[in-house]
Scaffold this motif. Structure first.
Motif, PDB file in Angstrom:
ATOM      1  N   GLN A  68       6.217   0.820  -3.333  1.00 50.93           N
ATOM      2  CA  GLN A  68       7.340   0.320  -2.536  1.00 50.93           C
ATOM      3  C   GLN A  68       7.078   0.511  -1.045  1.00 50.93           C
ATOM      4  O   GLN A  68       7.297  -0.392  -0.244  1.00 50.93           O
ATOM      5  CB  GLN A  68       8.638   1.029  -2.947  1.00 50.93           C
ATOM      6  CG  GLN A  68       9.860   0.573  -2.195  1.00 50.93           C
ATOM      7  CD  GLN A  68      10.205  -0.881  -2.455  1.00 50.93           C
ATOM      8  OE1 GLN A  68       9.930  -1.402  -3.534  1.00 50.93           O
ATOM      9  NE2 GLN A  68      10.770  -1.546  -1.480  1.00 50.93           N
ATOM     10  N   GLU A  69       6.609   1.689  -0.660  1.00 49.45           N
ATOM     11  CA  GLU A  69       6.319   1.950   0.755  1.00 49.45           C
ATOM     12  C   GLU A  69       5.154   1.099   1.238  1.00 49.45           C
ATOM     13  O   GLU A  69       5.136   0.645   2.380  1.00 49.45           O
ATOM     14  CB  GLU A  69       6.014   3.433   0.957  1.00 49.45           C
ATOM     15  CG  GLU A  69       5.887   3.824   2.409  1.00 49.45           C
ATOM     16  CD  GLU A  69       5.657   5.310   2.606  1.00 49.45           C
ATOM     17  OE1 GLU A  69       5.366   5.687   3.752  1.00 49.45           O
ATOM     18  OE2 GLU A  69       5.753   6.078   1.638  1.00 49.45           O
ATOM     19  N   GLN A  71       4.478  -1.916   0.145  1.00 50.81           N
ATOM     20  CA  GLN A  71       5.034  -3.255   0.354  1.00 50.81           C
ATOM     21  C   GLN A  71       5.792  -3.330   1.672  1.00 50.81           C
ATOM     22  O   GLN A  71       5.636  -4.297   2.424  1.00 50.81           O
ATOM     23  CB  GLN A  71       5.966  -3.622  -0.815  1.00 50.81           C
ATOM     24  CG  GLN A  71       6.635  -4.969  -0.678  1.00 50.81           C
ATOM     25  CD  GLN A  71       5.631  -6.102  -0.717  1.00 50.81           C
ATOM     26  OE1 GLN A  71       4.760  -6.132  -1.570  1.00 50.81           O
ATOM     27  NE2 GLN A  71       5.732  -7.043   0.209  1.00 50.81           N
ATOM     28  N   GLU A  72       6.592  -2.322   1.964  1.00 51.62           N
ATOM     29  CA  GLU A  72       7.344  -2.306   3.220  1.00 51.62           C
ATOM     30  C   GLU A  72       6.407  -2.253   4.423  1.00 51.62           C
ATOM     31  O   GLU A  72       6.641  -2.920   5.434  1.00 51.62           O
ATOM     32  CB  GLU A  72       8.294  -1.111   3.245  1.00 51.62           C
ATOM     33  CG  GLU A  72       9.422  -1.200   2.250  1.00 51.62           C
ATOM     34  CD  GLU A  72      10.194   0.097   2.107  1.00 51.62           C
ATOM     35  OE1 GLU A  72       9.867   1.079   2.804  1.00 51.62           O
ATOM     36  OE2 GLU A  72      11.131   0.119   1.297  1.00 51.62           O
TER      37      GLU A  72
END
Length: 148
Positions: A68-69, A71-72
């Motif tokens: 997730q991080e 992707q961000e």
């Protein structure tokens, strides 16, 4: 008669005290607004620190960065640093080496999945159509170097 005068005097003093208390706390509300504005500026400054390209590359290079991080971080790179300088004739701009390193690293990252790589490839190619061949080469090298 004196008791009513005493009660009226006490009531008058209570009213005066209430007005003074109101005036005492009125400036603190303005100070509170100033403190809130200052906090917002500090948060904006802190966010600006994390949108620096070197900070984002550092996040990508950490092997324990979750998906997730990752992707961000890739979204922030596209948002703030997606446009690469124009080519110098047929040679690529020296700043492209950073993007090549990002592509190579993201392809080899243990928590990167195909969606992250494909989305970054598509958006970077869309923003920089003159670098399509170089972007594809960097992704191919990164995927080929991945241990299977």
């Amino acid at each position: 008669m004196e008791i009513t005068l005493l009660i009226k005097s006490v009531m008058g003093l209570v009213v005066v005290l209430a007005i003074l208390m109101f005036l005492l706390f009125l400036p603190s509300r303005q100070k509170l607004q100033k403190v809130k504005e200052k906090a917002k500026k500090q948060i904006a400054k802190k966010n600006a620190l994390y949108t620096d390209l070197n900070s984002l590359v550092t996040i990508i290079k950490k092997k324990d960065t979750p998906t997730q991080e990752l992707q961000e971080t890739m979204d922030l790179i596209i948002k703030y640093h997606g446009k690469i300088h124009a080519k110098l004739g047929i040679r690529v701009h020296p700043d492209f080496d950073i993007y090549m390193d990002i592509l190579f690293t993201i392809c080899r990252h243990p928590h990167a999945d195909k969606n992250i790589v494909l989305k970054f490839d598509k958006e970077l190619t869309k923003l920089n159509p003159t670098y399509t061949k170089e972007i594809n080469d960097a992704i191919t090298k990164g995927l080929n170097s991945r241990r299977v």
